[in-house]
Enzyme design. Structure first.
Site, PDB file in Angstrom:
ATOM      1  N   ARG A 136      -4.495   6.916  -5.275  1.00  0.00           N
ATOM      2  CA  ARG A 136      -5.545   7.032  -4.248  1.00  0.00           C
ATOM      3  C   ARG A 136      -5.123   6.169  -3.053  1.00  0.00           C
ATOM      4  O   ARG A 136      -5.056   4.942  -3.164  1.00  0.00           O
ATOM      5  CB  ARG A 136      -6.883   6.565  -4.827  1.00  0.00           C
ATOM      6  CG  ARG A 136      -8.064   6.719  -3.890  1.00  0.00           C
ATOM      7  CD  ARG A 136      -9.365   6.295  -4.570  1.00  0.00           C
ATOM      8  NE  ARG A 136     -10.516   6.464  -3.712  1.00  0.00           N
ATOM      9  CZ  ARG A 136     -10.956   5.552  -2.840  1.00  0.00           C
ATOM     10  NH1 ARG A 136     -10.332   4.364  -2.749  1.00  0.00           N
ATOM     11  NH2 ARG A 136     -12.002   5.793  -2.082  1.00  0.00           N
ATOM     12  N   LYS A 162      -5.564  -3.000  -0.084  1.00  0.00           N
ATOM     13  CA  LYS A 162      -6.438  -4.037  -0.629  1.00  0.00           C
ATOM     14  C   LYS A 162      -5.994  -5.422  -0.149  1.00  0.00           C
ATOM     15  O   LYS A 162      -4.850  -5.638   0.240  1.00  0.00           O
ATOM     16  CB  LYS A 162      -6.433  -3.986  -2.166  1.00  0.00           C
ATOM     17  CG  LYS A 162      -7.048  -2.708  -2.737  1.00  0.00           C
ATOM     18  CD  LYS A 162      -8.560  -2.686  -2.582  1.00  0.00           C
ATOM     19  CE  LYS A 162      -9.187  -1.366  -3.032  1.00  0.00           C
ATOM     20  NZ  LYS A 162      -9.176  -1.174  -4.473  1.00  0.00           N
TER      21      LYS A 162
END
Length: 338
Positions: free
Chosen positions: A312, A277
């Protein structure tokens, strides 16, 4: 005003209680939190019996996977425009090959055909099915038995993926996008992950604001869990995700990560999806998403230390190796991951 309990975890310490039944993550004290209020530190033994049970009970298996240790969910985006790997696995052959490679180490494969990066627009249902279903079918035909999650907000996509052999639905909208998706999940009796997001992918990063991000995310997830149960989805099939990067600034993401163990007060398995991210690149000094693997490993290990049962990630093999070392230190040299 809802008050939540955040276990103060001490990985590798034998004293205290196991967090969500995980022997390698324990806590002896907790923090009571509410909107705008922090710092009320109390002994875990003073908690009410129902609260302590909610925090310490081992969560039900996920598609046969025991959740007494962190599980790896490998990300496969069969899209041309995902923020990290868009286009890398867009072709059928590349996607199947990558999934089979990840299946060596991953506990779950998460396959998505619609980018949910900031600014992304909706993908038509038929196109999303065209991208994902042949890959799922090919994996099952090849004998891959790893549980498969379909990353979608849409009922028709979920139905097609489940028909092709998927086992789990991963909905970044927490059943707010397609009102028919709850019916599909309930009728098929499959697990679902409900993720918190503020806004849609197209608008979510347009100046997101919170009074208290941790308690607001907890309150929102509790409401979505209640909605899912009201639609006939069994509680033991629900997983929650704080939605790192979905309508959150860097400061919001860090606050959620610092308070991640509070999500166990929902009494459900916790999925953490922070891999590559933007905030990892901002802090770690990598503008390119593909260069954020080291920072992603750091966040994944932090999540494991906070009791997250599902990580994840894009970098499956690297995360698996890092977890083996972390578990060896947390549990003792002879008790690393197999």
């Amino acid at each position: 005003m809802t008050a939540w309990i955040r276990p103060i975890v001490t990985p590798g310490v034998e004293e205290g209680w196991p967090l969500a039944g995980q022997p390698h993550v324990r806590f002896a004290r907790v923090e009571r939190i509410a909107e705008g209020r922090r710092g009320e530190d109390i002994a875990a033994v003073d908690l009410r019996r129902d609260t302590s049970a909610r925090l310490t009970t081992l969560r039900p298996d996920l598609c046969g996977l025991a959740l007494d240790r962190p599980r790896i969910m490998g990300i496969l985006n069969v899209t041309p425009d995902s923020f990290s790997d868009g286009g890398l696995h867009h072709g059928f052959d590349q996607a199947v090959a990558k999934a089979m490679e990840m299946a060596i180490e991953a506990d779950v494969l998460d396959i998505g055909g619609e980018s949910t990066r900031p600014g992304a627009q909706d993908v038509p249902v038929e196109e999303e099915i065209r991208r994902t279903v042949p890959v799922i079918s090919a994996l099952r035909s090849a004998g891959i038995t790893t549980p498969i999650s379909i990353d979608t907000r849409k009922a028709r996509v979920a139905e097609a993926a489940l028909d092709a052999g998927a086992d789990i639905v991963n909905d970044v909208s927490a059943l707010t996008y397609d009102p028919d998706l709850a019916r599909v999940v309930a009728e098929r009796e499959v697990p679902i992950c409900l993720m918190h997001a503020k806004g849609t992918p197209e608008t979510m990063q347009a100046d997101p604001r919170y009074g208290d991000v941790l308690t607001e995310v907890l309150d929102s997830l509790a409401a979505r869990v209640a909605f899912a149960q009201g639609q006939g989805i069994a509680r033991e099939r629900i997983v929650v995700d704080p939605g790192i990067g979905f309508g959150k600034t860097k400061a919001h993401n860090l606050e959620l990560l610092r308070g991640l163990s509070a999500l166990h007060d929902l009494g459900l398995p916790v999925l953490l999806g922070a891999s590559r991210k933007r905030f990892i690149g901002t802090i770690g000094g990598s503008e390119e998403a593909l260069g954020r693997m080291p920072g992603s490993l750091a966040v994944a290990l932090w999540g494991a230390a906070q009791g997250a049962q599902i990580l994840r990630v894009h970098d499956v093999a690297e995360t698996a190796q890092a977890l083996r070392l972390w578990m060896a230190m947390a549990r003792g040299e002879g008790e690393a991951l197999p």
